[in-house]
Structure formats: structure tokens, C-alpha cells
Design a protein around this motif. Structure first.
Motif, PDB file in Angstrom:
ATOM      1  N   PRO A 103       0.810  -1.108  -0.121  1.00  0.00           N
ATOM      2  CA  PRO A 103       0.055  -0.081  -0.056  1.00  0.00           C
ATOM      3  C   PRO A 103       0.821   1.149   0.076  1.00  0.00           C
ATOM      4  CG  PRO A 103      -0.909  -1.702   1.501  1.00  0.00           C
ATOM      5  CD  PRO A 103       0.624  -2.217   1.070  1.00  0.00           C
ATOM      6  N   ALA A 104       0.218   2.135  -0.608  1.00  0.00           N
ATOM      7  CA  ALA A 104       1.156   3.615  -0.558  1.00  0.00           C
ATOM      8  C   ALA A 104       1.367   4.282   0.689  1.00  0.00           C
ATOM      9  CB  ALA A 104       0.368   4.677  -1.332  1.00  0.00           C
ATOM     10  N   ALA A 105       2.466   4.972   0.820  1.00  0.00           N
ATOM     11  CA  ALA A 105       2.516   5.409   2.170  1.00  0.00           C
ATOM     12  C   ALA A 105       1.296   6.308   2.552  1.00  0.00           C
ATOM     13  CB  ALA A 105       3.999   6.360   2.060  1.00  0.00           C
ATOM     14  N   LYS A 106       1.064   6.655   3.907  1.00  0.00           N
ATOM     15  CA  LYS A 106      -0.218   7.270   4.300  1.00  0.00           C
ATOM     16  C   LYS A 106       0.355   8.665   4.006  1.00  0.00           C
ATOM     17  CE  LYS A 106      -1.397   6.036   8.284  1.00  0.00           C
ATOM     18  NZ  LYS A 106      -1.297   5.972   9.833  1.00  0.00           N
ATOM     19  N   PRO A 107      -0.523   9.719   3.945  1.00  0.00           N
ATOM     20  CA  PRO A 107      -0.186  11.176   3.762  1.00  0.00           C
ATOM     21  C   PRO A 107       0.246  11.826   4.904  1.00  0.00           C
ATOM     22  CG  PRO A 107      -2.550  10.853   3.370  1.00  0.00           C
ATOM     23  CD  PRO A 107      -1.686   9.211   3.699  1.00  0.00           C
ATOM     24  N   THR A 108       0.902  12.773   4.890  1.00  0.00           N
ATOM     25  CA  THR A 108       1.320  13.745   6.177  1.00  0.00           C
ATOM     26  C   THR A 108       0.859  14.918   5.978  1.00  0.00           C
ATOM     27  OG1 THR A 108       3.554  13.797   5.269  1.00  0.00           O
ATOM     28  CG2 THR A 108       3.176  11.963   6.648  1.00  0.00           C
ATOM     29  N   MET A 109       0.952  15.910   6.882  1.00  0.00           N
ATOM     30  CA  MET A 109       0.681  17.070   6.804  1.00  0.00           C
ATOM     31  C   MET A 109       1.210  17.972   7.929  1.00  0.00           C
ATOM     32  SD  MET A 109      -3.370  17.737   7.803  1.00  0.00           S
ATOM     33  CE  MET A 109      -3.721  17.425   9.587  1.00  0.00           C
ATOM     34  N   THR A 110       1.278  19.526   7.651  1.00  0.00           N
ATOM     35  CA  THR A 110       1.601  20.279   8.981  1.00  0.00           C
ATOM     36  C   THR A 110       0.427  20.752   9.421  1.00  0.00           C
ATOM     37  OG1 THR A 110       2.301  21.912   7.557  1.00  0.00           O
ATOM     38  CG2 THR A 110       3.945  20.636   8.291  1.00  0.00           C
ATOM     39  N   LEU A 111       0.395  21.066  10.659  1.00  0.00           N
ATOM     40  CA  LEU A 111      -0.951  21.964  11.281  1.00  0.00           C
ATOM     41  C   LEU A 111      -0.419  23.306  11.211  1.00  0.00           C
ATOM     42  CD1 LEU A 111      -1.288  19.786  14.464  1.00  0.00           C
ATOM     43  CD2 LEU A 111      -2.499  19.363  12.347  1.00  0.00           C
ATOM     44  N   PRO A 112      -1.427  24.195  11.402  1.00  0.00           N
ATOM     45  CA  PRO A 112      -1.244  25.595  11.616  1.00  0.00           C
ATOM     46  C   PRO A 112      -0.427  25.864  12.810  1.00  0.00           C
ATOM     47  CG  PRO A 112      -3.293  25.346  11.993  1.00  0.00           C
ATOM     48  CD  PRO A 112      -2.820  23.968  11.276  1.00  0.00           C
ATOM     49  N   ASP A 113       0.338  26.782  12.766  1.00  0.00           N
ATOM     50  CA  ASP A 113       1.419  27.047  13.927  1.00  0.00           C
ATOM     51  C   ASP A 113       0.225  27.385  15.334  1.00  0.00           C
ATOM     52  OD1 ASP A 113       3.544  26.951  12.543  1.00  0.00           O
ATOM     53  OD2 ASP A 113       3.979  29.221  12.666  1.00  0.00           O
ATOM     54  N   ILE A 114       0.528  26.803  16.455  1.00  0.00           N
ATOM     55  CA  ILE A 114      -0.345  26.808  17.565  1.00  0.00           C
ATOM     56  C   ILE A 114       0.176  27.886  18.439  1.00  0.00           C
ATOM     57  CG2 ILE A 114      -1.470  25.578  19.680  1.00  0.00           C
ATOM     58  CD1 ILE A 114      -1.135  23.037  17.591  1.00  0.00           C
ATOM     59  N   GLN A 115      -0.472  28.792  18.730  1.00  0.00           N
ATOM     60  CA  GLN A 115       0.038  29.817  20.076  1.00  0.00           C
ATOM     61  C   GLN A 115      -0.847  29.599  21.090  1.00  0.00           C
ATOM     62  OE1 GLN A 115       2.329  32.059  18.739  1.00  0.00           O
ATOM     63  NE2 GLN A 115       2.581  32.825  20.972  1.00  0.00           N
TER      64      GLN A 115
END
Length: 602
Positions: free
Chosen positions: A357-369
Motif C-alpha cells: 500500500p502507498a505511504a500514508k499522507p502527512t501534513m503540517t498543522l497551522p502554528d499553535i499559539q
């Protein structure tokens, strides 16, 4: 008519299930599945270390690498967290895990010994065993056997129906776990056998031990599996010596890498160091269980610690990536692909591996303040009072933190000595931080100057993980386990505030003293979900929760500098994050990234 059709369909299903019943036995050289030679190519996956929502994906990855079997421990402290209180729900639903493996066409080797090691808190034992005076684990002591018997009966109710003897997919069950590395009492092992039989485990039982300990740990009449060997001839010689001159031959723990602990370099071993060894074992017809195929994450406070003698203490990190073929997030690594090629060479004629199976997608979150920040000390529960400090166990608190508080006359200076601190502590005088304590470094006696007047001394203590291996299993109490002195004089009259932090709840903390440990809350919004990693490089030490899920511990010393956030625990729209920061309460910005940081020491 509709009821008749439903009844007929159910009858057909049950008939089909009965027709699928298999046999599993020992041959002279091989395991026998339905009377035919069967080479078990197994990989270890631990259900509490993987989000339940991701179990199936991990199993499908196992099949794609060529595994036909999954191995797993069963964790006593997960299933009986308090005495007589059982939990087989959610991520602890071991029966659902086994059933899912069957749906995916995988066999299971089950390891429900009360002791598991596994770099797991107390080696899998529940903390409350230590509250029974005189109880001795891994022995014939009566209190231990009584608690063990009740537990294994509950496990049997969950899992005995899934044995191959009952039409399920559990082909073998391990009794005890590397017992030869601990003791050699065959009577104790026989009691284990009887308990397992009485609990409904009526199929094949086996033991497993490192090669040097097989003589002490095997049980006459049962298959002695060997751990940690790559040489087929050595494995065969050992097994034949203790198993009537016959096989089958099973390496119950074949190690493609290793685990990590705080303050030490990340373990990473290239795939090419192992491919030839794997090829040799499989080519010789041996069966194996890869430890680990997929490690996952030791979330909450469930990591264990090494402590072979009193000279050192090594608590393990939250990531259980293990440099395994499947990484912490469940993606194929170069090691996965290399092992897949080896396994493909040894498949039965006509059998092909499924596509990876293809690698799972990843993402970055918005910066958290973090704007909502308050002192951990502003949310204290009612205290327990005692003349001397009480341990976590005496407070009936398994994990987390305890704040110890006392008052004394000020206007003097001296050494504040905390005898047998376990494991990490922060000292405050009138709310101001004056010292950090670390069992790993034997740092337990800071020099302190007390201001004039009556002075309040606080010691916040964190349980960093109970010992999971070796002779010190029974030296596992947590907190301030003996006494506290200042300038040589014992301090008495203590208040203990239990702070388990299993769930940080919704209460907002208020501002506190300088450098007080902080509880921080924030929300973030996303339009899609995918795996991500919180970058904790600039933070100090603590824990993080996302949408109520405890992601694990972080600590700036490394090697782990990130926390894995599974896509399954995120949601479109608003998500909540809570950080408990012990050392850098001023930190306010948290960023994320698409890859983990597992190998940076600071």
C-alpha cells in the motif's frame, strides 16, 4: 419469510465457519497446519501501541511484507488497571484485534503471560501488586498466584474462543516470558501451565528464552522457542536437546533492531545487516517471529525502564519506532522492502505477495499559539496527610505526578536530600523553582537557601516508568520512597497531592509562581486529516494530549524530539490540544512537521 431467510443465512455462515476449522500441530521438523508443513513468518504488533482505528492497516502491511502470522503480548496492567477492575474495551479490546487478524487471513501467536517485559511499565504487571505485603512476582507465592489466576481467567474468557482448536486463528500460546533469564523453578512453570489450561487455553503451549537461558526457562514436554539467534544449526541443536530430539524450530524473537531510552542515541541498523540472516533462517525452514515488525508508540505513561543494578536507571522514550520494518506511523521503510524481497524467495509455489500500500499522507498543522496558560499548582486536589512522604503505591496512584509539600523554618541554607527519589523531581521554595532532580544522574540533593520566616517546600515528582526487566522488578515503588532531610535533619509533616493526569479535563489553570509547571490549552482548525508530528525541540519536558488522546512524553534531552499524531485522532474542523510543560512554562509556540525527529540529543 424474512426471519426464515435470516436464520438460513446464519446457518450457512456457521456451517461455513465449522468447515474452516483447522488443525495445528508439531511435526518432527516443522509446524503442521492441517497436517501439512507450515513455515510461520510472524511479526510482533502490540495492540495498545497502535490506534484501534489503524489496526487493520498495520495488518494489511504485514501481509504485504509476506507475514502470515502476528505475534502479540497481552498486558495485565492494561486489562486490570486497579485490582478487580477489568478493561477489554476500545484500544484494549484484544479479542477484536485477534478477530480482525483472522479477517485479514493472519494467524496469531498469543503471549498472555502476566510478565511481558516489552519495554512496558513494570513489565506488564499492574502497580497494585506492590501494595500486597510479601507478594513476590514470578514465583509460587500465594498472593501472586491468586491475583494471577483471577486475571488469566478473565483473559481466557476473551481469547480462548479464538484458539485454532475452537475454529479460531490463534495457533500457539506462550506461557511465561523469557523466564530462564529470571529463574529456574519448574514447579512455577507447571503452575503456569495448569492456570492456562484451566482458563481454556487447550491448544499448543510453548516457552521462549534467549539461547543461554533455555535450560532454565523451558518446561519439559513443551516446545522451547529460542530468542535472538540467527544460526539455524544453533537453534536446531538447542531445541533438539530439550524437545525429544525433534523440532519444530522457532525463533520466537528475531530482532531486526532495538529500542531507545532517554538521553541515549537512537538505535538504527541498516537492513543489509539483517537480510542475509533472514534469508538463511527461512532457507533452512525455520519459523520466526520478528520483534518488532511494527513498534508503534508507547502512549500515556506506559513506558518501562532498564535498571539491572542500582548503578543506573534508563527510562524508555515514548516512540517505539524500534527502527522496525514498519515505522511508528505504519509506513514501509527500506528495511520493509528488503525483507519483503527475501520473504518472496521463500513463498510456497504459486503464491505471490500483495502490492505494498502507498505511504500514508502527512501534513503540517497551522502554528499553535498558546494563550490559555496556567499553573499546574492552581488545580490541586485535596491532599493526603502523613508524617513521612507516601509513595504513589500508598496513594493508590499508578502513574503521572505527585506534589509533596511541607513547611519548615527558614533563614538557613543546606542540602535538601531526597533519599531514593523515583524518578524525576522539581523543587520549589515558596513557589519558586530552586532545583531539578534526576534519578538517571543520581541528582537528588540540591543545595538550597531558605528565606527567613516559615518556608513552604514543594517537590513535584514524576514516575518516569517502572523497571520492566531484570532482578529489580520488586523494587518499583514510585515517588519519594524513603525520607527527606534538610541540613541533615529529617523533614516531617507532609501533604501529598495526587496528580495522575490521565485526562487533563476542561478546567483552566490559573497563573502561578515563577517557573511553575504549566498547563496550556489551545485549539486549531484543519480542513483535512493526515498524520503529523509535533516538533517539541524548543520545549522542555512534559506530555501532550490531542482531542483527549495522550500522545506520550517529550523531553528536550532526546533522542526523541517529536510526538506522532495519528490521522485517526484528528478531525476536520476544531481540534483541542493540551500541553503539560514542566520546565519551560514560558514557551508558547508549537509547530508541526511531516517527519519525526528521533535521533537528536541535546
Amino acid at each position: 419469510m424474512k426471519r426464515w431467510l435470516i436464520a438460513f443465512a446464519l446457518l450457512c455462515y456457521l456451517s461455513g465457519q465449522a468447515q474452516q476449522k483447522h488443525t495445528f500441530a508439531y511435526g518432527d521438523e516443522h509446524f503442521l497446519l492441517d497436517g501439512k508443513p507450515f513455515q510461520m513468518i510472524s511479526g510482533e504488533i502490540h495492540y495498545p501501541r497502535v490506534p484501534r482505528e489503524a489496526w487493520r492497516q498495520r495488518m494489511q502491511m504485514a501481509k504485504a511484507m509476506g507475514l502470515n502470522t502476528i505475534g502479540t503480548y497481552v498486558f495485565w496492567n492494561v486489562h486490570e488497571p486497579q485490582q478487580g477492575v477489568y478493561d477489554f474495551k476500545g484500544n484494549h479490546d484484544i479479542a477484536a484485534f485477534v478477530k480482525m487478524a483472522q479477517e485479514e487471513g493472519l494467524w496469531v501467536t498469543l503471549r498472555p503471560s502476566p510478565y511481558v517485559c516489552a519495554e512496558w511499565e513494570f513489565g506488564g504487571y499492574p502497580y497494585w501488586l506492590q501494595n500486597q505485603k510479601g507478594l513476590k512476582v514470578r514465583s509460587t507465592e500465594a498472593q501472586y498466584l491468586a491475583a494471577y489466576r483471577k486475571y488469566i481467567q478473565e483473559v481466557g474468557k476473551q481469547l480462548a474462543p479464538y484458539l485454532v482448536t475452537h475454529g479460531g486463528n490463534v495457533v500457539m500460546v506462550q506461557i511465561e516470558n523469557e523466564y530462564g533469564s529470571y529463574g529456574s523453578d519448574k514447579e512455577y512453570l507447571r503452575i503456569n501451565e495448569k492456570m492456562f489450561r484451566d482458563a481454556g487455553f487447550d491448544g499448543l503451549l510453548y516457552t521462549c528464552d534467549p539461547a543461554k537461558d533455555v535450560a532454565k526457562g523451558y518446561l519439559p514436554g513443551f516446545l522451547p522457542a529460542v530468542n535472538g539467534l540467527d544460526s539455524p544449526e544453533r537453534v536446531k541443536t538447542l531445541v533438539r536437546e530439550y524437545h525429544h530430539g525433534k523440532g519444530p524450530f522457532f525463533v520466537a524473537e528475531w530482532y531486526p533492531a532495538w529500542f531507545d531510552w532517554w538521553g541515549e542515541k537512537h538505535h538504527r541498523v541498516p537492513a543489509e545487516n539483517y537480510t542475509a540472516r533472514l534469508d538463511t533462517l527461512l532457507g533452512a525452514g525455520l519459523s520466526i517471529n520478528m520483534y518488532m515488525f511494527h513498534g508503534g508508540t508507547t502512549r500515556g505513561y506506559m513506558n518501562g525502564a532498564n535498571c539491572y543494578d542500582t548503578s543506573f536507571y534508563e527510562p524508555q522514550i515514548s516512540s517505539y519506532d524500534y527502527d522496525a520494518p514498519l515505522d511508528e506511523a505504519g509506513n514501509a521503510t527500506p528495511k520493509f522492502m528488503a525483507f519483503r524481497q527475501v520473504i518472496a524467495k521463500h513463498l510456497p509455489a504459486g503464491q505471490r505477495l500483495p502490492e505494498v500500500p502507498a505511504a500514508k499522507p502527512t501534513m503540517t498543522l497551522p502554528d499553535i499559539q498558546f494563550k490559555n496558560t496556567g499553573s499546574m499548582f492552581s488545580l490541586l486536589p485535596a491532599p493526603r496527610n502523613a508524617e513521612r512522604p507516601m509513595t504513589f503505591e500508598a496513594l493508590k496512584q499508578p502513574y503521572g505526578f505527585v506534589l509533596y509539600r511541607t513547611k519548615t523554618k527558614g533563614g538557613r541554607e543546606g542540602v535538601l536530600s531526597i533519599k531514593e527519589l523515583r524518578d524525576f523531581g522539581i523543587v520549589f521554595v515558596n513557589g519558586e523553582r530552586v532545583g531539578v532532580l534526576d534519578r538517571r544522574k543520581k541528582e537528588d540533593s540540591p543545595a538550597v537557601k531558605l528565606p527567613t520566616g516559615e518556608v513552604r517546600i514543594d517537590v513535584l515528582v514524576e514516575n518516569m516508568g517502572r523497571i520492566n526487566f531484570g532482578p529489580n522488578l520488586l523494587k518499583n515503588e514510585k515517588g519519594i520512597t524513603q525520607k527527606v532531610t534538610f541540613a541533615g535533619q529529617e523533614l516531617k509533616g507532609w501533604q501529598m497531592y495526587p496528580l495522575p493526569y490521565t485526562d487533563p479535563g476542561k478546567a483552566s489553570a490559573k497563573a502561578g509562581g515563577k517557573n511553575a509547571p504549566a498547563l496550556k490549552r489551545a485549539t486549531f482548525n484543519i480542513n483535512t486529516t493526515a498524520d503529523t508530528y509535533l516538533d517539541m525541540t524548543d520545549w522542555g519536558k512534559g506530555c501532550v494530549w490531542v482531542n483527549g488522546h495522550h500522545l506520550g512524553r517529550y523531553w528536550s534531552i532526546g533522542p526523541q524530539q517529536s510526538l506522532y499524531v495519528p490521522a485517526e485522532w484528528l478531525k476536520k474542523g476544531t481540534n483541542e490540544i493540551v500541553v503539560l510543560e514542566l520546565l519551560k512554562p514560558e514557551q508558547e509556540l508549537l509547530r508541526s512537521r511531516t517527519t519525526p525527529i528521533l535521533d537528536v540529543l541535546q
